[in-house]
Motif scaffolding. Structure first.
Motif, PDB file in Angstrom:
ATOM      1  N   PRO A  22       0.791  -1.226   0.000  1.00 26.59           N
ATOM      2  CA  PRO A  22       0.000   0.000   0.000  1.00 26.59           C
ATOM      3  C   PRO A  22       0.830   1.286   0.000  1.00 26.59           C
ATOM      4  O   PRO A  22       0.328   2.342  -0.372  1.00 26.59           O
ATOM      5  CB  PRO A  22      -0.840  -0.107   1.277  1.00 26.59           C
ATOM      6  N   GLU A  23       2.093   1.198   0.379  1.00 26.61           N
ATOM      7  CA  GLU A  23       2.926   2.393   0.425  1.00 26.61           C
ATOM      8  C   GLU A  23       3.754   2.591  -0.842  1.00 26.61           C
ATOM      9  O   GLU A  23       4.303   3.665  -1.056  1.00 26.61           O
ATOM     10  CB  GLU A  23       3.860   2.331   1.633  1.00 26.61           C
ATOM     11  N   LEU A  24       3.883   1.554  -1.658  1.00 32.33           N
ATOM     12  CA  LEU A  24       4.689   1.635  -2.870  1.00 32.33           C
ATOM     13  C   LEU A  24       3.860   1.132  -4.054  1.00 32.33           C
ATOM     14  O   LEU A  24       3.145   0.145  -3.924  1.00 32.33           O
ATOM     15  CB  LEU A  24       5.950   0.768  -2.723  1.00 32.33           C
ATOM     16  N   PRO A  25       3.970   1.764  -5.194  1.00 32.08           N
ATOM     17  CA  PRO A  25       3.158   1.374  -6.352  1.00 32.08           C
ATOM     18  C   PRO A  25       3.744   0.181  -7.125  1.00 32.08           C
ATOM     19  O   PRO A  25       3.764   0.167  -8.344  1.00 32.08           O
ATOM     20  CB  PRO A  25       3.149   2.642  -7.203  1.00 32.08           C
ATOM     21  N   VAL A  26       4.233  -0.813  -6.397  1.00 28.29           N
ATOM     22  CA  VAL A  26       4.870  -1.973  -7.018  1.00 28.29           C
ATOM     23  C   VAL A  26       4.324  -3.223  -6.344  1.00 28.29           C
ATOM     24  O   VAL A  26       4.071  -3.225  -5.137  1.00 28.29           O
ATOM     25  CB  VAL A  26       6.409  -1.909  -6.861  1.00 28.29           C
ATOM     26  N   ASN A  27       4.175  -4.293  -7.127  1.00 19.63           N
ATOM     27  CA  ASN A  27       3.659  -5.527  -6.535  1.00 19.63           C
ATOM     28  C   ASN A  27       4.691  -6.176  -5.610  1.00 19.63           C
ATOM     29  O   ASN A  27       5.892  -5.949  -5.731  1.00 19.63           O
ATOM     30  CB  ASN A  27       3.174  -6.496  -7.625  1.00 19.63           C
ATOM     31  N   ILE A  28       4.185  -6.992  -4.677  1.00 17.88           N
ATOM     32  CA  ILE A  28       5.053  -7.562  -3.639  1.00 17.88           C
ATOM     33  C   ILE A  28       6.067  -8.551  -4.196  1.00 17.88           C
ATOM     34  O   ILE A  28       7.142  -8.715  -3.621  1.00 17.88           O
ATOM     35  CB  ILE A  28       4.242  -8.195  -2.500  1.00 17.88           C
ATOM     36  N   TYR A  29       5.759  -9.191  -5.321  1.00 19.90           N
ATOM     37  CA  TYR A  29       6.715 -10.135  -5.899  1.00 19.90           C
ATOM     38  C   TYR A  29       7.923  -9.377  -6.459  1.00 19.90           C
ATOM     39  O   TYR A  29       9.066  -9.710  -6.173  1.00 19.90           O
ATOM     40  CB  TYR A  29       6.058 -11.007  -6.973  1.00 19.90           C
ATOM     41  N   ASP A  30       7.665  -8.339  -7.250  1.00 20.49           N
ATOM     42  CA  ASP A  30       8.765  -7.560  -7.826  1.00 20.49           C
ATOM     43  C   ASP A  30       9.510  -6.746  -6.773  1.00 20.49           C
ATOM     44  O   ASP A  30      10.682  -6.418  -6.955  1.00 20.49           O
ATOM     45  CB  ASP A  30       8.259  -6.658  -8.955  1.00 20.49           C
ATOM     46  N   LEU A  31       8.839  -6.428  -5.667  1.00 15.76           N
ATOM     47  CA  LEU A  31       9.521  -5.747  -4.569  1.00 15.76           C
ATOM     48  C   LEU A  31      10.529  -6.659  -3.875  1.00 15.76           C
ATOM     49  O   LEU A  31      11.408  -6.197  -3.171  1.00 15.76           O
ATOM     50  CB  LEU A  31       8.514  -5.269  -3.519  1.00 15.76           C
TER      51      LEU A  31
END
Length: 103
Positions: free
Chosen positions: A20-29
């Motif tokens: 919710p704090e970053l505009p990136v999906n959790i897998y790519d994060l």
């Protein structure tokens, strides 16, 4: 469906879950450390969060569980949170780093 195909489908599902704090999906994060599927379709997901105080600490693991349960061939899910190794920016994919302006 074989285990590798199930794993690929799980990855696709996890790429629809966003921090919710970053505009990136959790897998790519890089928040997903391991995806293991046994012969009976039981999926063990080991993940972390960007920080122990992450506001999504309660919701992200539940969302991961729900998404993985949608995958054909998965019979049960166990989502484990770990803090080892500690998440850091270098764990992001190139796509995530580009999106967030780190490259």
């Amino acid at each position: 469906m074989d285990k590798e195909a199930i794993k690929e489908t799980i990855i696709e599902k996890l790429q629809t879950v966003f921090d919710p704090e970053l505009p990136v999906n959790i897998y790519d994060l890089g928040l997903i450390y391991n995806i293991d599927i046994n012969d009976k379709g039981y999926a063990n997901i080991t993940m972390t969060l960007t920080a122990p105080s992450c506001p999504a600490a309660q919701s992200l693991p539940v969302e991961v569980d729900q998404k993985v349960r949608e995958v054909e061939g998965v019979t049960d899910v166990n989502v484990m949170i770990t803090w080892t190794p500690k998440w850091e920016k270098s764990m992001m994919s190139e796509v995530a780093a580009l999106e967030l302006g780190f490259m």
